[in-house]
Scaffold this motif. Structure first.
Motif, PDB file in Angstrom:
ATOM      1  N   ALA A 322       0.832  -1.206   0.000  1.00 48.88           N
ATOM      2  CA  ALA A 322       0.000   0.000   0.000  1.00 48.88           C
ATOM      3  C   ALA A 322       0.865   1.254   0.000  1.00 48.88           C
ATOM      4  O   ALA A 322       0.547   2.249  -0.662  1.00 48.88           O
ATOM      5  N   GLU A 323       1.968   1.226   0.759  1.00 43.66           N
ATOM      6  CA  GLU A 323       2.879   2.370   0.763  1.00 43.66           C
ATOM      7  C   GLU A 323       3.506   2.565  -0.612  1.00 43.66           C
ATOM      8  O   GLU A 323       3.667   3.700  -1.076  1.00 43.66           O
ATOM      9  N   GLU A 328       3.103   5.905  -5.815  1.00 42.62           N
ATOM     10  CA  GLU A 328       2.896   5.870  -7.268  1.00 42.62           C
ATOM     11  C   GLU A 328       4.175   5.468  -8.000  1.00 42.62           C
ATOM     12  O   GLU A 328       4.538   6.015  -9.042  1.00 42.62           O
ATOM     13  N   THR A 329       4.858   4.471  -7.447  1.00 42.65           N
ATOM     14  CA  THR A 329       6.128   4.025  -8.024  1.00 42.65           C
ATOM     15  C   THR A 329       5.942   3.455  -9.423  1.00 42.65           C
ATOM     16  O   THR A 329       6.783   3.675 -10.310  1.00 42.65           O
ATOM     17  N   PHE A 330       4.851   2.737  -9.654  1.00 40.41           N
ATOM     18  CA  PHE A 330       4.633   2.086 -10.948  1.00 40.41           C
ATOM     19  C   PHE A 330       3.572   2.791 -11.800  1.00 40.41           C
ATOM     20  O   PHE A 330       2.969   2.199 -12.672  1.00 40.41           O
TER      21      PHE A 330
END
Length: 527
Positions: A322-323, A328-330
C-alpha cells in the motif's frame, strides 16, 4: 589504665603489665585492628588509636591519667546487651571516612579473669571494605548477566556431567507447563526431542557426547496441556579449574512463530508460482483458480483470526505494498484510488497495533500497558473509527450519519488506545444492530475535566443481569446481543474497559432489551 586479652579469653590488664612493659603493651595493641575494652557499665578502659580515629564522637572520658574516647551509642548498646547475656556478637558496620564509605566486620565478646569471672567486654573491628565491595560488584555483575540472559533468550538451563538438569529458569513453565522444581534431576532430553540430522542423531546430542559447544539446535517440546512448541537450544561445556568436564549450560529461544511464518511464506510462494504457471499455460482455468483463491483466502482469514502471531507477515506485506502504491512508483493513481490506498494504510497500521495488544494480553491483566498521553482531537478519532467500520455498516445497510462530532474537543489521551476503544464500541454496534438500523454518537462534558462519549444504536439491547458480565474476558451474555453467535473472542469490551481506566476514564452501559444500547466511555480532557 589499660586492659588486655590473655590466651584468647581475657586477663586483667595489670597482669599483662607485670610481664611486659607498658610501652611494649601499647605498641602491640596500637598495631592491632581498631579495638576497645569497656566495663559492663560502658566505661572505656582501653581504646587504641584506630578505634579513636574511626569512631571518635568528639566526647572523651578520663581514666586514670589517660583520656579515652567515649563509646559510640550503638557500641554502648552492644556492651549493655553482652553484660546481660554474656554472648558473643558479630555484625557488619559501615563508617563514613575521608576515603568514603568503609565497612568493618566487628566482633564483641566478654572478657573473663583467671577465675572465670566476668570483668569486661572487648570489641575489635576488621576492615572488610574490599570484600564487601567485591561482593556488591559480584551481585551487580550477576544481576547484569541475568538481565542480559533474560533479554536474549526465553529460558536458561544447566546440566551436570550426566546431562541431568541442575538449574533451569522460571520461564521454562511457558514451554513445558511445569515449574523448574519438578524438572531438576531429569535429563535435558526429557524436555523434548532434538531435530535429527541425516546421520540419525541430533547435532546437540553429538556435541554433548564430545563436550563441544552447539548452537541453535531445534527441540520440539510438548507441554502437559498438549501444546507443541519449537525452541532453539544453544549450549557450551563447563569445565572446572582442573580442566575436568562438569556439565553444560545454555539458553533457549521460542521459534514456533517464526517457523510457522516461514512455512506459511514458503507455502504461499509455492501456491503463487503454481498459479502463475497455470495462468501462463491455461487461461481457461482462470475462473477455477480464482474461486480456489477466494476459498483459500476465506479459510486463511478464519485461521489467522485465532493465530495472531502469524498475522504479522501478511499484514506487513499489505502495508508495504500500500505504501508503494501511495508513492505511485509504478504509475499514477486516480484521486479515488489514492483515498483507497490511504484507507488501506490506516486500517493496516491500526490492525497491526491491535495484534500487538492481543499478544500483550497478560500485561493487560497486570495493568502494565504503556501509554503515551498527548493532545488528541476527538473529531479525528471518531472520523477514523467511522472509516474503519464503514464497510461493514454499508453491507448491512446501517445509517452512520449520526456518528460525527460537530465541535472538536481536545483530549489528553493515548491516541492509538483511544481509537481502539472507539473502534471496539462502534464495531460492536455495527455487529449487533439489525439491517436498516442506526448508530450515532453523543458527547457531554462532566466535572469540567472529563469527556463522556456515548455510542448508541437501535439494536436489541442487553438484559440488565448481563450488563456487567459482558465486560469480563472471554465471557458472553446468555441472553441479548452477545448470544447471537457473532464472531469474536470476547476481548473487545474487556480490553476497552482496561484501556479507558488506565487513562483515567471508564466505560459504562445503559440499555434495555428491545430499546438499543448506549455504551459511554469517559476520557480526560486536556488541562
Amino acid at each position: 589504665m589499660h586492659s588486655g586479652v590473655k590466651s584468647g579469653a581475657a586477663a586483667a590488664i595489670p597482669a599483662l603489665q607485670g610481664i611486659v612493659s607498658r610501652d611494649f603493651f601499647d605498641a602491640i595493641f596500637e598495631q592491632s585492628h581498631p579495638m576497645y575494652v569497656a566495663r559492663p557499665d560502658g566505661t572505656v578502659i582501653y581504646a587504641n588509636n584506630g578505634y579513636a580515629s574511626l569512631f571518635g564522637t568528639g566526647r572523651s572520658q578520663r581514666t586514670g591519667s589517660q583520656i579515652l574516647p567515649a563509646l559510640r551509642s550503638d557500641h554502648r548498646d552492644i556492651v549493655t546487651r553482652i553484660a546481660r547475656t554474656r554472648d558473643v556478637e558479630t555484625r557488619q558496620v559501615s563508617v563514613e571516612t575521608a576515603r568514603g564509605t568503609e565497612y568493618y566486620l566487628s566482633r564483641h565478646f566478654p572478657i573473663h579473669d583467671q577465675n572465670d569471672g566476668f570483668i569486661a567486654i572487648c570489641g575489635s573491628f576488621i576492615n572488610s571494605t574490599r570484600q564487601v565491595n567485591a561482593e556488591s560488584k559480584l551481585r551487580l555483575e550477576k544481576r547484569r548477566f541475568l538481565d542480559i540472559t533474560r533479554a536474549a533468550s526465553d529460558w536458561i538451563w544447566e546440566t551436570d556431567v550426566n546431562g541431568n538438569i541442575t538449574f533451569i529458569s522460571d520461564r521454562v513453565v511457558q514451554a513445558v507447563g511445569q515449574p523448574p522444581l519438578l524438572l531438576r534431576g531429569r535429563a535435558l532430553t526429557d524436555l523434548g526431542t532434538f531435530r535429527k540430522e541425516g546421520s540419525g542423531s541430533s547435532k546437540a546430542e553429538t556435541a554433548m557426547e564430545n563436550h563441544v559447544p552447539f548452537r541453535s539446535v531445534p527441540m520440539t517440546i510438548e507441554s502437559i496441556d498438549g501444546e507443541t512448541k519449537v525452541y532453539n537450544l544453544s549450549g557450551v561445556p563447563v569445565f572446572n579449574e582442573k580442566g575436568r568436564f562438569v556439565g553444560y549450560r545454555g539458553t533457549s529461544d521460542d521459534i514456533t512463530a517464526r517457523l510457522a511464518a516461514e512455512n506459511e511464506a514458503s507455502s504461499s510462494r509455492a501456491d503463487l508460482e503454481k498459479a502463475v504457471r497455470e495462468i501462463s499455460h491455461k487461461n481457461l482455468q482462470l475462473e477455477m483458480t480464482a474461486k480456489k483463491a477466494v476459498a483459500a483466502a476465506r479459510a486463511k482469514d478464519e485461521f489467522l483470526a485465532t493465530m495472531s502471531h502469524e498475522l504479522r507477515t501478511p499484514l506487513n506485506a499489505i502495508i508495504g505494498f500500500a505504501e508503494v502504491m501511495g508513492l505511485e512508483t509504478f504509475g499514477p493513481l486516480s484521486e479515488k484510488y489514492q483515498e483507497y490506498v490511504t484507507d488501506i494504510l490506516n486500517s493496516g497500521r491500526h490492525l497491526l497495533s491491535l495484534i500487538e495488544d492481543i499478544l500483550d494480553i497478560a500485561r493487560i491483566e497486570s495493568d502494565k500497558i504503556p501509554l503515551e498521553l498527548e493532545p488528541t482531537s476527538l473529531r479525528n478519532l471518531v472520523d477514523d473509527a467511522r472509516i474503519l467500520v464503514q464497510k461493514k455498516a454499508t453491507d448491512k445497510g446501517l445509517d452512520l450519519s449520526a456518528v460525527r462530532i460537530d465541535d472538536d474537543i481536545a483530549l489528553h489521551v493515548d491516541p492509538t488506545r483511544s481509537l481502539q476503544i472507539i473502534v471496539n464500541l462502534l464495531g460492536n454496534a455495527v455487529k449487533f444492530t439489525p439491517e436498516g438500523g442506526k448508530i450515532g454518537a453523543d458527547t457531554e462534558i462532566r466535572d469540567g475535566n472529563m469527556l463522556a462519549l456515548t455510542i448508541w444504536d437501535t439494536g436489541p439491547g442487553i438484559e440488565e443481569s448481563d450488563q456487567e458480565r459482558i465486560f469480563e474476558a472471554f465471557k458472553q451474555a446468555h441472553n441479548g446481543i452477545y448470544s447471537r453467535g457473532e464472531d469474536g473472542v470476547g476481548l473487545g469490551l474487556t480490553l476497552s474497559l482496561k484501556l479507558a481506566r488506565l487513562m483515567g476514564g471508564n466505560i459504562t452501559v445503559a440499555c434495555e432489551p428491545g430499546q438499543g444500547s448506549r455504551f459511554t466511555v469517559t476520557l480526560p480532557l486536556m488541562p
